[in-house]
Scaffold this motif. Structure first.
Motif, PDB file in Angstrom:
ATOM      1  N   THR A   1       0.847  -1.188   0.000  1.00 62.31           N
ATOM      2  CA  THR A   1       0.000   0.000   0.000  1.00 62.31           C
ATOM      3  C   THR A   1       0.883   1.239   0.000  1.00 62.31           C
ATOM      4  O   THR A   1       1.862   1.307   0.748  1.00 62.31           O
ATOM      5  CB  THR A   1      -0.893   0.023   1.262  1.00 62.31           C
ATOM      6  OG1 THR A   1      -1.661  -1.183   1.299  1.00 62.31           O
ATOM      7  CG2 THR A   1      -1.829   1.224   1.249  1.00 62.31           C
ATOM      8  N   VAL A   2       0.516   2.203  -0.833  1.00 65.32           N
ATOM      9  CA  VAL A   2       1.189   3.504  -0.825  1.00 65.32           C
ATOM     10  C   VAL A   2       0.232   4.517  -0.224  1.00 65.32           C
ATOM     11  O   VAL A   2      -0.924   4.618  -0.648  1.00 65.32           O
ATOM     12  CB  VAL A   2       1.596   3.943  -2.251  1.00 65.32           C
ATOM     13  CG1 VAL A   2       2.263   5.326  -2.204  1.00 65.32           C
ATOM     14  CG2 VAL A   2       2.524   2.918  -2.881  1.00 65.32           C
ATOM     15  N   ARG A   3       0.717   5.247   0.776  1.00 63.02           N
ATOM     16  CA  ARG A   3      -0.095   6.281   1.417  1.00 63.02           C
ATOM     17  C   ARG A   3       0.457   7.648   1.042  1.00 63.02           C
ATOM     18  O   ARG A   3       1.667   7.864   1.047  1.00 63.02           O
ATOM     19  CB  ARG A   3      -0.083   6.100   2.932  1.00 63.02           C
ATOM     20  CG  ARG A   3      -0.860   4.880   3.367  1.00 63.02           C
ATOM     21  CD  ARG A   3      -0.831   4.650   4.881  1.00 63.02           C
ATOM     22  NE  ARG A   3      -1.674   3.522   5.211  1.00 63.02           N
ATOM     23  CZ  ARG A   3      -1.327   2.243   5.056  1.00 63.02           C
ATOM     24  NH1 ARG A   3      -0.149   1.956   4.559  1.00 63.02           N
ATOM     25  NH2 ARG A   3      -2.163   1.265   5.375  1.00 63.02           N
ATOM     26  N   VAL A   4      -0.471   8.539   0.707  1.00 59.91           N
ATOM     27  CA  VAL A   4      -0.108   9.930   0.398  1.00 59.91           C
ATOM     28  C   VAL A   4      -0.752  10.801   1.452  1.00 59.91           C
ATOM     29  O   VAL A   4      -1.958  10.700   1.707  1.00 59.91           O
ATOM     30  CB  VAL A   4      -0.604  10.345  -1.005  1.00 59.91           C
ATOM     31  CG1 VAL A   4      -0.158  11.768  -1.330  1.00 59.91           C
ATOM     32  CG2 VAL A   4      -0.098   9.371  -2.067  1.00 59.91           C
ATOM     33  N   ASP A   5       0.061  11.642   2.116  1.00 55.44           N
ATOM     34  CA  ASP A   5      -0.499  12.522   3.148  1.00 55.44           C
ATOM     35  C   ASP A   5      -1.038  13.808   2.514  1.00 55.44           C
ATOM     36  O   ASP A   5      -0.928  14.019   1.307  1.00 55.44           O
ATOM     37  CB  ASP A   5       0.523  12.805   4.255  1.00 55.44           C
ATOM     38  CG  ASP A   5       1.762  13.544   3.767  1.00 55.44           C
ATOM     39  OD1 ASP A   5       1.669  14.329   2.790  1.00 55.44           O
ATOM     40  OD2 ASP A   5       2.835  13.356   4.362  1.00 55.44           O
ATOM     41  N   ALA A   6      -1.601  14.662   3.333  1.00 53.69           N
ATOM     42  CA  ALA A   6      -2.253  15.880   2.829  1.00 53.69           C
ATOM     43  C   ALA A   6      -1.274  16.838   2.157  1.00 53.69           C
ATOM     44  O   ALA A   6      -1.679  17.694   1.370  1.00 53.69           O
ATOM     45  CB  ALA A   6      -2.976  16.583   3.976  1.00 53.69           C
ATOM     46  N   ASP A   7       0.016  16.695   2.450  1.00 55.61           N
ATOM     47  CA  ASP A   7       1.030  17.560   1.839  1.00 55.61           C
ATOM     48  C   ASP A   7       1.686  16.929   0.610  1.00 55.61           C
ATOM     49  O   ASP A   7       2.622  17.503   0.040  1.00 55.61           O
ATOM     50  CB  ASP A   7       2.104  17.902   2.869  1.00 55.61           C
ATOM     51  CG  ASP A   7       1.537  18.679   4.043  1.00 55.61           C
ATOM     52  OD1 ASP A   7       0.681  19.566   3.806  1.00 55.61           O
ATOM     53  OD2 ASP A   7       1.937  18.396   5.193  1.00 55.61           O
TER      54      ASP A   7
ATOM     55  N   ALA B   1       5.353   3.838   1.694  1.00 57.70           N
ATOM     56  CA  ALA B   1       4.866   2.555   1.189  1.00 57.70           C
ATOM     57  C   ALA B   1       5.221   1.432   2.154  1.00 57.70           C
ATOM     58  O   ALA B   1       6.334   1.365   2.666  1.00 57.70           O
ATOM     59  CB  ALA B   1       5.468   2.264  -0.178  1.00 57.70           C
ATOM     60  N   ASP B   2       4.262   0.578   2.403  1.00 59.44           N
ATOM     61  CA  ASP B   2       4.483  -0.681   3.109  1.00 59.44           C
ATOM     62  C   ASP B   2       4.397  -1.778   2.066  1.00 59.44           C
ATOM     63  O   ASP B   2       3.477  -1.783   1.241  1.00 59.44           O
ATOM     64  CB  ASP B   2       3.406  -0.900   4.177  1.00 59.44           C
ATOM     65  CG  ASP B   2       3.494   0.138   5.285  1.00 59.44           C
ATOM     66  OD1 ASP B   2       4.535   0.194   5.948  1.00 59.44           O
ATOM     67  OD2 ASP B   2       2.523   0.896   5.449  1.00 59.44           O
ATOM     68  N   TYR B   3       5.326  -2.729   2.092  1.00 60.99           N
ATOM     69  CA  TYR B   3       5.328  -3.741   1.043  1.00 60.99           C
ATOM     70  C   TYR B   3       5.711  -5.116   1.558  1.00 60.99           C
ATOM     71  O   TYR B   3       6.351  -5.267   2.598  1.00 60.99           O
ATOM     72  CB  TYR B   3       6.276  -3.339  -0.092  1.00 60.99           C
ATOM     73  CG  TYR B   3       7.733  -3.266   0.318  1.00 60.99           C
ATOM     74  CD1 TYR B   3       8.546  -4.405   0.273  1.00 60.99           C
ATOM     75  CD2 TYR B   3       8.299  -2.073   0.751  1.00 60.99           C
ATOM     76  CE1 TYR B   3       9.878  -4.335   0.651  1.00 60.99           C
ATOM     77  CE2 TYR B   3       9.624  -2.003   1.125  1.00 60.99           C
ATOM     78  CZ  TYR B   3      10.415  -3.132   1.078  1.00 60.99           C
ATOM     79  OH  TYR B   3      11.727  -3.073   1.459  1.00 60.99           O
TER      80      TYR B   3
END
Length: 200
Positions: A151-157, A162-164
Motif C-alpha cells: 500500500t502507498v499512502r499519500v499525506d495531505a502535503d 509505502a508498506d510492502y
C-alpha cells in the motif's frame, strides 16, 4: 479523513499473474527414465558437493543442491531479505517502489488533497542474478521471480510512504549435468519460496 482507492493496483503493467509464472509445469518429468549404473555414480558424486560448497562458504548453493538430492520435491524456503539486499534485486525492487509512489501522486493530485491510500502490486517479474553480485546466490538460484504487493499512502502535503511485501518464487532446476537425476527419480526439482516485509 482519508480515502482508499480500490481501483486497479499501482504498478501492475508488465507484471505477470500467478498462473503465468514462468517455468510452472515445464521441464522433464520426474522419474520418467530408468536408473542406470552411471546415474548412481552421478548421485554419489553430487552428494560430495554440498559439504564442499559449505567449506567454500557457499551455504545457499549447498542448501539448494542438498534439497534437490533429498528428492522430496517439497518447497524450499530462502531468506528473501538477504536476496533483496543483492544489488540486482534491490535495484529492481526500488524501481518498482519509485513507480508506485509516482503513480500514487498522479492519482492523488486531481483529488481534494486529503490523505489517501492506494493498493499496489507489481505482478511477478524476473531478475537474473549475476556472479559478481553473489557467487553463492548465483550458484544456488541463477535468478528469481519476485512480486511486490503493498500500500502507498499519500499525506495531505503530498508526502508518500509505502508498506510492502516482497515475495520470491522460483522453480528450481539443476545445472544440465545433474538434470538426469530428476529424470530418473534419484533427485527432484522443487519450488523456492520466501518473503520479506519493508517500509519506505
Amino acid at each position: 479523513m482519508g480515502s482508499t482507492d480500490v481501483s486497479c493496483p499501482l504498478g501492475r503493467d508488465g507484471g505477470r499473474a500467478d498462473m503465468d509464472l514462468p517455468g510452472k509445469g515445464s521441464g522433464p518429468r520426474h522419474a520418467e527414465l530408468p536408473v542406470r549404473p552411471y546415474d548412481l555414480l552421478l548421485r554419489a558424486a553430487c552428494r560430495t558437493l554440498p559439504p564442499l560448497c559449505s567449506a567454500l562458504r557457499l551455504p545457499q548453493a549447498a542448501g539448494t543442491l542438498r534439497h534437490y538430492l533429498r528428492g522430496t520435491g517439497t518447497p524450499y524456503r530462502v531468506d528473501a531479505a538477504e536476496l533483496l539486499a543483492l544489488p540486482a534485486v534491490r535495484s529492481a525492487a526500488e524501481e518498482q517502489l519509485d513507480r508506485w509512489r509516482a503513480e500514487a501522486l498522479a492519482r492523488w493530485r486531481p483529488g481534494p488533497r486529503t490523505p489517501a491510500a492506494y493498493p499496489a502490486d507489481s505482478g511477478w517479474r524476473g531478475v537474473p542474478l549475476a556472479r559478481r553480485g553473489s557467487r553463492d546466490w548465483w550458484l544456488a538460484l541463477r535468478g528469481i521471480d519476485y512480486r511486490l504487493t503493498g500500500t502507498v499512502r499519500v499525506d495531505a502535503d503530498g508526502g508518500t510512504a509505502a508498506d510492502y511485501r516482497f515475495a520470491v518464487q522460483r522453480n528450481w532446476t539443476p545445472f544440465a549435468a545433474f538434470a538426469r537425476l530428476h529424470e530418473t527419480g534419484l533427485a527432484r526439482e522443487f519450488t523456492v519460496t520466501g518473503e520479506a516485509f519493508g517500509h519506505v
